[in-house]
Design an enzyme around this catalytic site. Structure first.
Site, PDB file in Angstrom:
ATOM      1  N   PHE A  10       0.827  -1.220   0.000  1.00 14.78           N
ATOM      2  CA  PHE A  10       0.000   0.000   0.000  1.00 14.78           C
ATOM      3  C   PHE A  10       0.860   1.270   0.000  1.00 14.78           C
ATOM      4  CE2 PHE A  10      -4.375  -1.370   1.920  1.00 14.78           C
ATOM      5  CZ  PHE A  10      -4.423  -2.444   1.070  1.00 14.78           C
ATOM      6  N   HIS A  93      12.991  -2.596   1.526  1.00 14.44           N
ATOM      7  CA  HIS A  93      12.397  -2.058   0.300  1.00 14.44           C
ATOM      8  C   HIS A  93      13.279  -0.922  -0.202  1.00 14.44           C
ATOM      9  CE1 HIS A  93       9.578  -0.030  -2.382  1.00 14.44           C
ATOM     10  NE2 HIS A  93       8.931  -1.186  -2.434  1.00 14.44           N
ATOM     11  N   GLU A 141      13.419  -6.212  -7.275  1.00 16.53           N
ATOM     12  CA  GLU A 141      12.715  -5.020  -7.768  1.00 16.53           C
ATOM     13  C   GLU A 141      13.721  -3.954  -8.209  1.00 16.53           C
ATOM     14  OE1 GLU A 141       8.502  -4.651  -5.688  1.00 16.53           O
ATOM     15  OE2 GLU A 141      10.028  -3.492  -4.670  1.00 16.53           O
ATOM     16  N   ILE A 146      10.352   1.033 -10.568  1.00 13.91           N
ATOM     17  CA  ILE A 146       9.265   1.128  -9.579  1.00 13.91           C
ATOM     18  C   ILE A 146       8.385   2.340  -9.881  1.00 13.91           C
ATOM     19  CG2 ILE A 146       8.781   1.609  -7.140  1.00 13.91           C
ATOM     20  CD1 ILE A 146      11.073  -0.223  -6.383  1.00 13.91           C
ATOM     21  N   GLY A 181       6.651  -1.959 -11.627  1.00  9.94           N
ATOM     22  CA  GLY A 181       5.895  -1.683 -12.844  1.00  9.94           C
ATOM     23  C   GLY A 181       4.900  -2.765 -13.251  1.00  9.94           C
ATOM     24  N   ALA A 202       2.403  -2.194  -6.337  1.00 11.22           N
ATOM     25  CA  ALA A 202       1.649  -1.130  -5.682  1.00 11.22           C
ATOM     26  C   ALA A 202       0.820  -0.346  -6.704  1.00 11.22           C
ATOM     27  CB  ALA A 202       2.600  -0.193  -4.948  1.00 11.22           C
TER      28      ALA A 202
HETATM   29  O1  G3P Z   1       6.784  -2.788  -3.286  1.00 12.03           O
HETATM   30  C1  G3P Z   1       6.285  -2.756  -4.557  1.00 12.03           C
HETATM   31  C2  G3P Z   1       6.907  -1.722  -5.367  1.00 12.03           C
HETATM   32  O2  G3P Z   1       8.023  -1.125  -4.964  1.00 12.03           O
HETATM   33  C3  G3P Z   1       6.666  -1.802  -6.807  1.00 12.03           C
HETATM   34  O3  G3P Z   1       5.937  -0.667  -6.997  1.00 12.03           O
HETATM   35  O4  G3P Z   1       4.402   0.803  -8.011  1.00 12.03           O
HETATM   36  O5  G3P Z   1       6.080  -0.360  -9.424  1.00 12.03           O
HETATM   37  O6  G3P Z   1       4.179  -1.637  -8.462  1.00 12.03           O
HETATM   38  P1  G3P Z   1       5.094  -0.458  -8.312  1.00 12.03           P
END
Ligand code: G3P
Length: 233
Positions: A10, A93, A141, A146, A181, A202
């Protein structure tokens, strides 16, 4: 968590703060019920206790500190997360990095009291080192992807497949997830094809005009059939 899984971070997006997040959590849990898909919710620390009471899907924290319960004002020891109803936690993270020596303390402390750990890795070297700390899960990640429009599964599929290989070689017990992403069922299907057991995301859901529709689409990318493993509620 049951695998394969969709882990929803979130963050602290305005869209999920307070009651908005509680309502979304209930709606996401209902989708998990309807579809049988394994969904994990990671609300901000301030909402863990409330959301954990509202839903039966696993609730994970976004961060944990290695401190002991006691005179540690403003910190969050694993025991506080457990008492709040968390089933596990993210750690390291890219938006909340943690020193190696802290993770060497906090990961086993979480596990000792039954909290599962999803450790995040920005790159292959970090993933390989993290595997030696034996978290239950590592989410690879790449930070530059992100929050973007292009999924890591499209932009850097080789990073995921190499992470799977290197993590397995370092510690075969660690389950690999990926994120950055991720937005569509195609991204989820590709993540699974590349050897992961699910995704951490997210923006694709929490910033969507229709978050429930976005989550339902992602679930369609999961392989059908029974979950392979249950590691917590
Ligand atoms: O923790 C999930 C994140 O860092 C990835 O973010 O917004 O690219 O899905 P998002």
């Amino acid at each position: 968590m049951r695998l394969p899984a969709i882990v929803l971070n979130f963050k602290t997006y305005p869209e999920i703060l307070g009651k908005k997040g509680w309502d979304l959590a209930k709606r996401f849990a209902a989708i998990s019920d309807e579809t049988g898909a394994s969904i994990v919710l990671c609300p901000p620390a301030t909402d863990i206790a409330h959301i954990a009471k509202l839903v039966h899907v696993p609730v994970f924290a976004q961060h944990v500190d290695a401190v002991e319960p006691g005179p540690t004002t403003g910190w969050t020891p694993p025991e506080a997360l457990l008492e709040a109803g968390a089933a596990g936690t993210l750690i390291n993270h890219s938006e909340r990095k943690v020193a190696w020596e802290e993770m060497a303390k906090s990961i086993p402390r979480c596990q000792k009291i039954g909290l599962e750990v999803v450790a995040c890795a920005d790159d292959l070297a970090e993933a390989e080192t993290l595997a030696k700390f034996a978290p239950e899960y590592i989410a690879i990640e790449p930070p530059e992807l992100i929050g973007g429009d292009v999924s890591v599964t499209t932009a850097k599929p080789e990073v995921i497949s190499r992470a799977v290989e290197r993590i397995r070689a370092a510690n075969p017990n660690v389950v690999v997830l990926c994120g950055a992403g991720v937005r569509t069922r195609k991204d989820v299907a590709k993540a699974i094809e590349l050897g992961t057991s699910g995704v951490l995301l997210a923006t694709g859901v929490l910033k969507a005009k229709d978050p429930e529709g976005a989550l339902t689409d992602l679930i369609r990318g999961l392989p059908s059939g029974a979950p392979r493993r249950t590691r917590s509620r």
